[in-house]
Design a protein around this motif. Sequence first.
Motif, short mmCIF file in Angstrom:
data_model
loop_
_atom_site.label_atom_id
_atom_site.label_comp_id
_atom_site.label_asym_id
_atom_site.label_seq_id
_atom_site.Cartn_x
_atom_site.Cartn_y
_atom_site.Cartn_z
N ARG A 237 0.84 -1.21 0.00
CA ARG A 237 0.00 0.00 0.00
C ARG A 237 0.87 1.24 0.00
NH1 ARG A 237 -0.73 4.12 2.45
NH2 ARG A 237 0.89 3.43 3.86
N ARG A 238 0.51 2.22 -0.78
CA ARG A 238 1.18 3.51 -0.72
C ARG A 238 0.19 4.61 -1.03
NH1 ARG A 238 2.53 4.78 -6.04
NH2 ARG A 238 3.89 6.46 -5.35
N SER A 239 0.59 5.84 -0.80
CA SER A 239 -0.28 6.99 -1.04
C SER A 239 0.20 7.70 -2.30
CB SER A 239 -0.22 7.95 0.15
OG SER A 239 -0.51 7.29 1.36
N ARG B 29 0.45 10.10 -5.72
CA ARG B 29 0.01 11.43 -6.17
C ARG B 29 -0.17 11.46 -7.68
NH1 ARG B 29 3.74 12.49 -2.14
NH2 ARG B 29 2.79 13.33 -0.24
N ASN C 119 -2.29 20.06 -2.40
CA ASN C 119 -3.07 18.82 -2.58
C ASN C 119 -3.95 18.88 -3.83
OD1 ASN C 119 -1.97 17.41 -0.44
ND2 ASN C 119 -3.44 18.24 1.03
N HIS D 18 -5.36 8.05 -0.97
CA HIS D 18 -4.36 8.99 -0.45
C HIS D 18 -5.06 9.92 0.53
CE1 HIS D 18 -0.40 11.26 -1.17
NE2 HIS D 18 -0.94 11.69 -0.05
N ILE D 19 -4.73 9.76 1.81
CA ILE D 19 -5.35 10.55 2.88
C ILE D 19 -4.64 11.89 2.98
CG2 ILE D 19 -5.80 10.59 5.38
CD1 ILE D 19 -5.74 7.50 5.29
N MET D 20 -5.40 12.94 3.29
CA MET D 20 -4.82 14.29 3.40
C MET D 20 -5.32 15.01 4.65
SD MET D 20 -5.70 15.55 -0.39
CE MET D 20 -6.74 14.15 -0.77
N GLY D 21 -4.38 15.67 5.33
CA GLY D 21 -4.75 16.58 6.40
C GLY D 21 -4.81 18.01 5.89
N GLY D 22 -4.26 18.24 4.71
CA GLY D 22 -4.18 19.59 4.16
C GLY D 22 -5.47 20.03 3.48
N ARG E 249 10.21 5.00 -0.07
CA ARG E 249 9.39 5.02 1.15
C ARG E 249 10.25 4.56 2.31
NH1 ARG E 249 5.30 1.20 0.78
NH2 ARG E 249 3.87 2.25 2.18
N ARG F 251 10.58 3.84 6.68
CA ARG F 251 9.89 3.56 7.93
C ARG F 251 10.88 3.43 9.07
NH1 ARG F 251 6.07 4.97 5.29
NH2 ARG F 251 4.01 4.00 5.26
C1 LIG Z 1 -3.65 11.92 8.54
C2 LIG Z 1 -2.81 12.02 7.29
C3 LIG Z 1 -2.64 13.26 6.69
C4 LIG Z 1 -1.92 13.36 5.49
N1 LIG Z 1 -1.88 14.56 4.83
C5 LIG Z 1 -1.34 14.63 3.59
C6 LIG Z 1 -1.47 15.81 2.81
O1 LIG Z 1 -2.10 16.80 3.20
N2 LIG Z 1 -0.89 15.81 1.58
C7 LIG Z 1 -0.20 14.74 1.08
O2 LIG Z 1 0.28 14.82 -0.06
N3 LIG Z 1 -0.10 13.59 1.79
C8 LIG Z 1 -0.65 13.49 3.03
N4 LIG Z 1 -0.59 12.31 3.74
C9 LIG Z 1 0.10 11.14 3.19
C10 LIG Z 1 1.42 10.88 3.92
O3 LIG Z 1 2.37 11.83 3.52
C11 LIG Z 1 1.88 9.44 3.60
O4 LIG Z 1 0.95 8.52 4.12
C12 LIG Z 1 3.26 9.15 4.22
O5 LIG Z 1 4.25 9.94 3.62
C13 LIG Z 1 3.65 7.68 4.06
O6 LIG Z 1 3.60 7.32 2.70
P1 LIG Z 1 2.75 6.06 2.21
O7 LIG Z 1 1.32 6.28 2.64
O8 LIG Z 1 2.91 6.07 0.69
O9 LIG Z 1 3.34 4.85 2.84
C14 LIG Z 1 -1.29 12.20 4.93
C15 LIG Z 1 -1.47 10.97 5.57
C16 LIG Z 1 -2.22 10.86 6.73
C17 LIG Z 1 -2.43 9.50 7.34
#
Ligand SMILES: Cc1cc2nc3c(=O)[nH]c(=O)nc-3n(C[C@H](O)[C@H](O)[C@H](O)COP(=O)(O)O)c2cc1C
Length: 187
Positions: A10-12, A14, A70, A122-126, A171, A173
């Motif tokens: 799993r990854r986030s 863009r 974002n 892809h989760i975002m807090g922004g 990535r 950890r």
């Molecule tokens: C609560 C939360 C907020 C995050 N906010 C952002 C964000 O605003 N923008 C963004 O590009 N990624 C955001 N991320 C993604 C993280 O940067 C990403 O999960 C982390 O770097 C690890 O990478 P991976 O998910 O690919 O393993 C967020 C992830 C979480 C869980």
Amino acid sequence: MDILNLIKSRRSPRGFVDKNINEEDLIKIFDAGRWAASSFNGQPWRFIYAHRDKNPELYEKLLDLMVEFNQAWAKAAPVLMVTMARCKYELTEEDYKHSWHDLGLAMGNMSIMAEAMGISLHIMGGFNSEKAKEELNIPDKFEPVTMVALGYAGQPTNLPLDIFKMEQQERVRKEIKEIAFNKAFDK
Ligand SMILES: Cc1cc2nc3c(=O)[nH]c(=O)nc-3n(C[C@H](O)[C@H](O)[C@H](O)COP(=O)(O)O)c2cc1C
């Protein structure tokens, strides 16, 4: 697939390919979320989502809540979402101290379910949570927590160079010995 490998894969992303997510597949992802554990089975998680093709007005409204960084990449995702947590237990109306924790558990389930289906979250807090409350008429008892872009990960194209470079990074950890201890903290 072995569960640990699924979790590790799993990854986030863009970058997303130009492919819609079926509503039925999205429902399966929500189904995985609703089976998460929660304090007193309070199930505080709530979601507002929009498909770009079926619900463009709401999709644009959601996109507009995000910080510029974002928006630059998330606009390629076929589905956008706001996650919310109920701040009080439904039964007692007492403060739900673990509501964000429990929403996180649901999101974890959803991320892994999606991964198994070839879909990325892809989760975002922004994003602007106050604006989210206004634009989406979110009642006071719910707190917007994150936004999520969902789609099929793909080679990022038309991305600003800085974001493209972020996508190429390895990535990383923490090691297990840095996070798990079999003794109390030293005094
Ligand atoms: C609560 C939360 C907020 C995050 N906010 C952002 C964000 O605003 N923008 C963004 O590009 N990624 C955001 N991320 C993604 C993280 O940067 C990403 O999960 C982390 O770097 C690890 O990478 P991976 O998910 O690919 O393993 C967020 C992830 C979480 C869980």
